[in-house]
Design an enzyme around this catalytic site. Structure first.
Site, PDB file in Angstrom:
ATOM      1  N   LYS A 167       0.835  -1.207   0.000  1.00 32.01           N
ATOM      2  CA  LYS A 167       0.000   0.000   0.000  1.00 32.01           C
ATOM      3  C   LYS A 167       0.871   1.259   0.000  1.00 32.01           C
ATOM      4  O   LYS A 167       0.635   2.177  -0.783  1.00 32.01           O
ATOM      5  CB  LYS A 167      -0.914  -0.046   1.239  1.00 32.01           C
ATOM      6  CG  LYS A 167      -1.859   1.111   1.358  1.00 32.01           C
ATOM      7  CD  LYS A 167      -3.045   0.775   2.241  1.00 32.01           C
ATOM      8  CE  LYS A 167      -2.729   0.804   3.721  1.00 32.01           C
ATOM      9  NZ  LYS A 167      -2.449   2.147   4.250  1.00 32.01           N
ATOM     10  N   ARG A 187       2.899   5.952  -3.269  1.00 34.36           N
ATOM     11  CA  ARG A 187       4.031   6.778  -3.705  1.00 34.36           C
ATOM     12  C   ARG A 187       4.221   6.715  -5.212  1.00 34.36           C
ATOM     13  O   ARG A 187       4.602   7.693  -5.848  1.00 34.36           O
ATOM     14  CB  ARG A 187       5.303   6.337  -2.949  1.00 34.36           C
ATOM     15  CG  ARG A 187       5.292   6.813  -1.479  1.00 34.36           C
ATOM     16  CD  ARG A 187       6.217   5.992  -0.608  1.00 34.36           C
ATOM     17  NE  ARG A 187       6.368   6.490   0.751  1.00 34.36           N
ATOM     18  CZ  ARG A 187       5.495   6.298   1.749  1.00 34.36           C
ATOM     19  NH1 ARG A 187       4.390   5.605   1.530  1.00 34.36           N
ATOM     20  NH2 ARG A 187       5.728   6.788   2.951  1.00 34.36           N
ATOM     21  N   ARG A 244      -7.846  12.228  12.847  1.00 37.61           N
ATOM     22  CA  ARG A 244      -6.421  11.898  13.004  1.00 37.61           C
ATOM     23  C   ARG A 244      -5.565  13.167  13.034  1.00 37.61           C
ATOM     24  O   ARG A 244      -5.872  14.151  12.362  1.00 37.61           O
ATOM     25  CB  ARG A 244      -5.997  10.922  11.887  1.00 37.61           C
ATOM     26  CG  ARG A 244      -6.768   9.613  12.034  1.00 37.61           C
ATOM     27  CD  ARG A 244      -6.368   8.611  11.004  1.00 37.61           C
ATOM     28  NE  ARG A 244      -4.996   8.190  11.157  1.00 37.61           N
ATOM     29  CZ  ARG A 244      -4.378   7.378  10.317  1.00 37.61           C
ATOM     30  NH1 ARG A 244      -5.026   6.924   9.251  1.00 37.61           N
ATOM     31  NH2 ARG A 244      -3.134   7.030  10.527  1.00 37.61           N
ATOM     32  N   SER A 265       7.784   8.765  12.001  1.00 37.29           N
ATOM     33  CA  SER A 265       6.628   8.571  11.127  1.00 37.29           C
ATOM     34  C   SER A 265       7.035   8.812   9.688  1.00 37.29           C
ATOM     35  O   SER A 265       7.496   9.900   9.331  1.00 37.29           O
ATOM     36  CB  SER A 265       5.513   9.547  11.516  1.00 37.29           C
ATOM     37  OG  SER A 265       4.618   9.713  10.439  1.00 37.29           O
ATOM     38  N   GLN A 325       5.048   9.048   7.288  1.00 32.98           N
ATOM     39  CA  GLN A 325       4.123   9.998   6.663  1.00 32.98           C
ATOM     40  C   GLN A 325       4.603  11.427   6.918  1.00 32.98           C
ATOM     41  O   GLN A 325       4.572  12.262   6.015  1.00 32.98           O
ATOM     42  CB  GLN A 325       2.716   9.773   7.211  1.00 32.98           C
ATOM     43  CG  GLN A 325       2.180   8.406   6.810  1.00 32.98           C
ATOM     44  CD  GLN A 325       0.756   8.157   7.268  1.00 32.98           C
ATOM     45  OE1 GLN A 325       0.201   8.920   8.041  1.00 32.98           O
ATOM     46  NE2 GLN A 325       0.169   7.072   6.800  1.00 32.98           N
ATOM     47  N   ASP A 328       2.127  -1.416  11.841  1.00 34.36           N
ATOM     48  CA  ASP A 328       0.819  -1.846  11.334  1.00 34.36           C
ATOM     49  C   ASP A 328       0.539  -3.321  11.638  1.00 34.36           C
ATOM     50  O   ASP A 328      -0.589  -3.789  11.471  1.00 34.36           O
ATOM     51  CB  ASP A 328       0.720  -1.618   9.822  1.00 34.36           C
ATOM     52  CG  ASP A 328       0.680  -0.133   9.488  1.00 34.36           C
ATOM     53  OD1 ASP A 328       0.344   0.674  10.367  1.00 34.36           O
ATOM     54  OD2 ASP A 328       0.997   0.231   8.336  1.00 34.36           O
ATOM     55  N   LYS A 371      -4.103   5.668  14.803  1.00 39.77           N
ATOM     56  CA  LYS A 371      -4.199   5.023  13.479  1.00 39.77           C
ATOM     57  C   LYS A 371      -5.665   5.080  13.021  1.00 39.77           C
ATOM     58  O   LYS A 371      -6.423   5.885  13.520  1.00 39.77           O
ATOM     59  CB  LYS A 371      -3.663   3.591  13.548  1.00 39.77           C
ATOM     60  CG  LYS A 371      -2.154   3.526  13.827  1.00 39.77           C
ATOM     61  CD  LYS A 371      -1.370   4.122  12.678  1.00 39.77           C
ATOM     62  CE  LYS A 371       0.132   4.073  12.933  1.00 39.77           C
ATOM     63  NZ  LYS A 371       0.877   4.815  11.897  1.00 39.77           N
ATOM     64  N   ARG A 405      -6.053   1.689  18.050  1.00 38.69           N
ATOM     65  CA  ARG A 405      -5.796   0.244  17.936  1.00 38.69           C
ATOM     66  C   ARG A 405      -5.415  -0.404  19.266  1.00 38.69           C
ATOM     67  O   ARG A 405      -5.451  -1.639  19.357  1.00 38.69           O
ATOM     68  CB  ARG A 405      -4.728  -0.026  16.854  1.00 38.69           C
ATOM     69  CG  ARG A 405      -5.286   0.179  15.461  1.00 38.69           C
ATOM     70  CD  ARG A 405      -4.290  -0.132  14.356  1.00 38.69           C
ATOM     71  NE  ARG A 405      -4.938  -0.016  13.052  1.00 38.69           N
ATOM     72  CZ  ARG A 405      -4.281   0.115  11.899  1.00 38.69           C
ATOM     73  NH1 ARG A 405      -2.950   0.144  11.897  1.00 38.69           N
ATOM     74  NH2 ARG A 405      -4.953   0.211  10.775  1.00 38.69           N
TER      75      ARG A 405
HETATM   76  C1  S3P Z   1       2.666   4.684   6.152  1.00 38.18           C
HETATM   77  C2  S3P Z   1       3.325   4.919   7.310  1.00 38.18           C
HETATM   78  C3  S3P Z   1       2.852   4.465   8.633  1.00 38.18           C
HETATM   79  C4  S3P Z   1       1.816   3.367   8.529  1.00 38.18           C
HETATM   80  C5  S3P Z   1       0.799   3.654   7.471  1.00 38.18           C
HETATM   81  C6  S3P Z   1       1.443   3.854   6.116  1.00 38.18           C
HETATM   82  C7  S3P Z   1       3.209   5.228   4.897  1.00 38.18           C
HETATM   83  O1  S3P Z   1       2.299   5.565   9.314  1.00 38.18           O
HETATM   84  O2  S3P Z   1       1.187   3.169   9.769  1.00 38.18           O
HETATM   85  O3  S3P Z   1      -0.119   2.574   7.386  1.00 38.18           O
HETATM   86  O4  S3P Z   1       2.762   4.823   3.808  1.00 38.18           O
HETATM   87  O5  S3P Z   1       4.104   6.084   4.960  1.00 38.18           O
HETATM   88  P1  S3P Z   1       3.264   6.557  10.137  1.00 38.18           P
HETATM   89  O6  S3P Z   1       4.407   6.837   9.286  1.00 38.18           O
HETATM   90  O7  S3P Z   1       2.501   7.796  10.427  1.00 38.18           O
HETATM   91  O8  S3P Z   1       3.606   5.773  11.379  1.00 38.18           O
END
Ligand code: S3P
Length: 438
Positions: free
Chosen positions: A19, A24, A119, A164, A166, A325, A352, A356
């Protein structure tokens, strides 16, 4: 839905695309020049949200059989969308796209479903604002909807308070457009798909890891990602490996259901994602890696998993971002292990798709597990038999899949409320599970 079957899992399974990498590939392809051909793309609802967002900014994205073709608009070619961008349930879409939007020459509002609107977005708003971005939470609560007015940006040297990917990726994407160098430091390295894939698209990006600056075999140390502004990115072929976070459910099922032996094919085993393998082995799980390859810029392997008698373990510290995850599945798996399993340093689980920690503890207790919630994780005392129950997934895909697996070894039937939320990351999950259980 009754998933309670006791047959051993047998045979082979090819896990659907990763995913994180699928998101990306669409994003980077959209802001690159030329065509990006993607194979192995995950057609889950989250990644379709990303496609929808870029289509509404004028990017032509075609489905051609099992390939996706992204005809990129170049770094400065996105167009102002006519409507609010809908990120659905996807935190990755919301946070990463914000880094790109912060630097455009138009304004945009983005939002998502009820879960996304709860979130935390302050974690990206704050560093992006430091770069000069104009990004506001419309309700003033630090959550989506977000209003982003594109601005010229400048590089920053940012120490992320949470490991993180993200957050790191949002900053790096803004850094592509910024004046000067951008640096993001994390105390524990989060998944590095952005750094790997942006380099393929021609970006000047590098990782400085540990005191020697070398990439270690496992991510156990502070790391800094560094990016310099780009003139252009260039479209390129992307092969998306299978998602280890989806494989996790079959790894666990294979380990806990007596008599099981399965081959899980084409799984991404990037060390920043593969903590589950370390933990399962520490619990006594038999997992053999076969056909290891690194051809696609991301390491992959087939995993041979056999039923094993498991014992408890401790999961905490810098391994947490590498299995964040997978913690719901690991927590349920720990119920079938002898002794105590302690999960700590995992407060991120609370923000999340659902809380969770709370949701796992509530549902595991409903099945009769001996589990205690803690501030940053949980303590599971394994070995107590589980019974079927009504499980509230809270529309969180990983919770639904976790309990479908746990129910395989529970006495009596289990009903999973909102079970179709698996469409977010694994639309064929129940079909694949049913096939392996015969
Ligand atoms: C992800 C990063 C993770 C993960 C999410 C997907 C990503 O989150 O939990 O399901 O694609 O960069 P965080 O980076 O905020 O922990």
């Amino acid at each position: 839905m009754d998933h309670c079957k006791r047959a051993p899992l047998r045979g082979e399974i090819v896990i659907p695309g990763d995913k994180s990498i699928s998101h990306r590939s669409i994003m980077f392809g959209s802001i690159a020049k030329g065509t990006t051909e993607i194979t192995g793309f995950l057609k889950g609802a989250d990644c379709l949200s990303t496609i929808g967002c870029f289509r509404s900014m004028g990017v032509r994205i075609e489905e051609a059989g099992d390939r996706i073709l992204v005809h990129g608009n170049g770094l400065h070619g996105l167009q102002a969308p006519k409507e609010t961008l809908d990120c659905g349930n996807s935190g990755t879409t919301t946070r990463l796209i914000s880094g790109i939007l912060a630097a455009q020459d138009f304004s945009v509002t983005l939002t998502g479903d009820a879960s996304i609107q709860k979130r935390p977005m302050g974690r990206i708003m704050e560093p992006l604002a430091q770069m000069g971005a104009d990004i506001q939470s419309v309700q003033g609560n630090g959550c989506a909807p977000l209003r982003i007015c594109g601005r010229p940006l400048h590089g920053i040297d940012y120490h992320s308070p949470v490991p993180s990917a993200q957050v790191k990726s949002a900053i790096l994407l803004a850094g592509l457009y910024a004046n000067g160098e951008t640096r993001v430091t994390e105390d524990s390295l989060s998944r590095d798909h952005t750094e790997r894939m942006l380099a393929h698209f021609g970006a000047d990006v590098r990782s400085e890891i540990g005191p020697s600056g070398c990439r270690p075999a496992v991510s156990n140390t502070a790391a800094t990602a560094v990016i310099r502004p780009a003139r252009e990115l260039y479209g390129c072929p992307v092969h998306v490996p299978g998602d280890i976070s989806s494989a996790a459910f079959f790894i666990a099922a294979g380990l806990i259901v007596p008599g099981s032996e399965i081959l899980i094919k084409n799984v991404g085993i990037n060390p920043t994602r593969a903590g589950i393998l370390t933990v399962c082995r520490a619990m006594g799980g038999h997992i053999t890696l076969l056909n290891e390859s690194g051809a696609s810029g991301e390491p992959t392997a087939d995993l041979l998993v056999r039923h094993s008698s498991l014992h408890g373990t401790q999961i905490g510290g810098s391994i947490i971002p590498t299995l964040i995850d997978e913690l719901p599945m690991l927590a349920a798996m720990a119920c079938f292990a002898e002794g105590e399993t302690i999960i700590r340093d995992a407060a991120e689980l609370k923000v999340k798709e659902s809380d969770r920690i709370g949701v796992m503890v509530q549902n595991l207790k409903a099945m009769g597990a001996d589990v205690t919630e803690t501030e940053d994780g949980m303590i599971i005392r394994g070995g107590k038999p589980l019974h079927g129950a009504v499980i509230d997934s809270k529309l969180d895909h990983r919770i639904a899949m976790t309990f479908a697996v746990a129910s395989l070894c529970a006495e009596g039937g289990t009903t999973i409320l909102g079970s179709q939320c698996v469409d977010i990351s694994y639309p064929d999950f129940y079909k694949d599970l049913a096939r392996l259980t015969g």
